[in-house]
Design an enzyme around this catalytic site. Sequence first.
Site, mmCIF file in Angstrom:
data_model
loop_
_atom_site.group_PDB
_atom_site.id
_atom_site.type_symbol
_atom_site.label_atom_id
_atom_site.label_comp_id
_atom_site.label_asym_id
_atom_site.label_seq_id
_atom_site.Cartn_x
_atom_site.Cartn_y
_atom_site.Cartn_z
ATOM 1 N N GLY A 136 0.854 -1.190 0.000
ATOM 2 C CA GLY A 136 0.000 0.000 0.000
ATOM 3 C C GLY A 136 0.883 1.231 0.000
ATOM 4 N N GLU A 371 -4.783 7.666 -2.143
ATOM 5 C CA GLU A 371 -3.761 8.433 -2.890
ATOM 6 C C GLU A 371 -2.619 8.882 -1.964
ATOM 7 O OE1 GLU A 371 -4.761 10.768 -6.231
ATOM 8 O OE2 GLU A 371 -6.564 9.602 -6.663
HETATM 9 N N1 CAA Z 1 7.899 12.524 -9.132
HETATM 10 C C1 CAA Z 1 8.886 12.000 -9.880
HETATM 11 N N2 CAA Z 1 9.660 10.971 -9.480
HETATM 12 C C2 CAA Z 1 9.414 10.449 -8.264
HETATM 13 C C3 CAA Z 1 8.403 10.950 -7.417
HETATM 14 C C4 CAA Z 1 7.624 12.020 -7.894
HETATM 15 N N3 CAA Z 1 6.635 12.543 -7.164
HETATM 16 N N4 CAA Z 1 8.375 10.237 -6.277
HETATM 17 C C5 CAA Z 1 9.360 9.323 -6.390
HETATM 18 N N5 CAA Z 1 9.989 9.467 -7.584
HETATM 19 C C6 CAA Z 1 11.119 8.690 -8.085
HETATM 20 C C7 CAA Z 1 12.329 8.882 -7.201
HETATM 21 O O1 CAA Z 1 13.092 10.002 -7.586
HETATM 22 C C8 CAA Z 1 13.077 7.592 -7.420
HETATM 23 O O2 CAA Z 1 13.804 7.660 -8.619
HETATM 24 P P1 CAA Z 1 15.421 7.448 -8.576
HETATM 25 O O3 CAA Z 1 15.620 6.053 -8.047
HETATM 26 O O4 CAA Z 1 15.851 7.656 -9.985
HETATM 27 O O5 CAA Z 1 15.953 8.464 -7.626
HETATM 28 C C9 CAA Z 1 11.991 6.571 -7.634
HETATM 29 O O6 CAA Z 1 10.812 7.303 -8.001
HETATM 30 C C10 CAA Z 1 11.676 5.777 -6.383
HETATM 31 O O7 CAA Z 1 11.271 6.744 -5.428
HETATM 32 P P2 CAA Z 1 11.465 6.551 -3.860
HETATM 33 O O8 CAA Z 1 12.843 6.048 -3.592
HETATM 34 O O9 CAA Z 1 11.040 7.818 -3.205
HETATM 35 O O10 CAA Z 1 10.403 5.400 -3.606
HETATM 36 P P3 CAA Z 1 9.946 4.730 -2.269
HETATM 37 O O11 CAA Z 1 9.777 3.291 -2.526
HETATM 38 O O12 CAA Z 1 10.817 5.163 -1.128
HETATM 39 O O13 CAA Z 1 8.447 5.323 -2.073
HETATM 40 C C11 CAA Z 1 6.684 6.799 -1.360
HETATM 41 C C12 CAA Z 1 8.153 6.614 -1.767
HETATM 42 C C13 CAA Z 1 6.516 8.316 -1.415
HETATM 43 C C14 CAA Z 1 6.375 6.307 0.051
HETATM 44 C C15 CAA Z 1 5.739 6.115 -2.390
HETATM 45 O O14 CAA Z 1 5.830 4.719 -2.314
HETATM 46 C C16 CAA Z 1 4.298 6.518 -2.209
HETATM 47 O O15 CAA Z 1 3.872 7.588 -2.670
HETATM 48 N N6 CAA Z 1 3.471 5.642 -1.553
HETATM 49 C C17 CAA Z 1 2.027 5.857 -1.481
HETATM 50 C C18 CAA Z 1 1.352 5.260 -2.689
HETATM 51 C C19 CAA Z 1 -0.007 5.814 -2.921
HETATM 52 O O16 CAA Z 1 -0.245 7.017 -2.879
HETATM 53 N N7 CAA Z 1 -0.943 4.929 -3.232
HETATM 54 C C20 CAA Z 1 -2.256 5.326 -3.543
HETATM 55 C C21 CAA Z 1 -2.810 4.422 -4.622
HETATM 56 S S1 CAA Z 1 -4.130 5.075 -5.593
HETATM 57 C C22 CAA Z 1 -5.495 4.980 -4.575
HETATM 58 O O17 CAA Z 1 -5.451 5.412 -3.489
HETATM 59 C C23 CAA Z 1 -6.741 4.353 -5.039
HETATM 60 C C24 CAA Z 1 -7.619 5.176 -5.844
HETATM 61 O O18 CAA Z 1 -8.099 4.704 -6.857
HETATM 62 C C25 CAA Z 1 -8.000 6.545 -5.399
#
Ligand code: CAA
Length: 389
Positions: A136, A371
Amino acid sequence: MFPSEALFPLTEEQREIQRTVREFAAAEITPHTAQWDRDSYFEAALVKKLGDLGLLGMLIPEQYDGLGLDALTYLLALEEMSTHDASVGVMMSVHNSLPTQMILNYGTDAQKERWLPPMARGELLGAFALSEPGSGSDASSLSAQAVHDGDDWIITGTKSWVTQGTHAGVILAMARTDTPDARRGGKGISTFIITPDLPGFNVGKKEDKLGMRASPTVALNFDEMRVPADRLLGTEGMGFIYAMQSLDHGRLGIAAQALGIATAAAEAARAYAAERRQFDQPIKDFQAVQFKLADMASRIASARALLYTTARAKDAGQTITQFGAMCKLLASETAMWTTTNAIQIFGGYGYVTEYPVERLFRDAKVTEIYEGTSEVQRIVIARELYPRS
Ligand code: CAA
């Protein structure tokens, strides 16, 4: 009574779109909102009607049958819809912010021409499938696996919490395209354009939810689902980045939705406080009630100011990762606080279904979860305070 126009004068076009949403909601939605909530019923006929009004193609360029509007105008429409029915609001939000934007931003010309016009017209509803039963907040740990079979892909796995997955004609789904012996984290994930006619596609369990009950949330099971090569979105291995970039924008939509819920609750409490008499006076004359209403007005105005300012920054081409997370965090916590205190002003009447505030309270909660939870928003905000070198 919880206005924004003093700070943010709207254009005539923006006021006209708000009016269109308000009139459509009054005619087609609000007479049914309480019943749809009780029955957990999704009114599928609304999709085409929203499409006819342009509300499902707000950010899609006119060449693909959309309205080609700016982010702020779209968010104003979404906020207005969410004051009337937040379940319809989330339908608009997911469709406009995620699948259509992903195809527009990362798709080939052929993919845009094939998918965007029917999505803009409301003939195909869009959905977004990132989460899984085991992933998640830690989204990049997802495990649905895509493997090559000739030119096709075969995808196996389960996606969960898919908003409107029951009725979606196009689902943007993330799956791993790295191999189990050479995992690449976020870089091993790709995005695919999935349709329900693909062999091996099945709609799974429908969730029985606390709120947003008129918006169906389901699991999707991909059982060795055969996916043609032209359904890969953009570049293999970029699917996680596409999802993250799209969620930056999606989070503005959820903030607008939360603001709509907060405004509806605040307005209901304001009106009730003027009518309800206790101790020989309207309860609005008690300072305890006035202070709650004052705090509602202040919190809503702050969240709205941040959202509209961020929308303008996005329209100006700025990256809004950090501010998008702040918008969602502030607006969703405002919605939860405001609906909680609206119930308090209503007293016992707030706790029963005769008045709308208990539904608004239930609807508000998920804006702190989907989200990206409030905790994830804080991670995103805090990370930007210490940029990676
Ligand atoms: N824009 C561009 N690139 C991004 C970014 C962004 N906002 N966020 C991360 N990245 C890139 C990073 O730069 C990284 O790239 P590099 O390896 O080249 O540096 C890569 O993506 C991996 O990023 P992280 O290392 O930050 O990734 P992480 O595994 O540590 O995760 C997190 C970070 C912010 C916790 C992310 O996993 C996250 O947002 N989790 C929540 C997911 C979410 O919102 N789910 C909702 C699903 S949709 C829903 O709710 C249902 C619906 O239908 C409404």
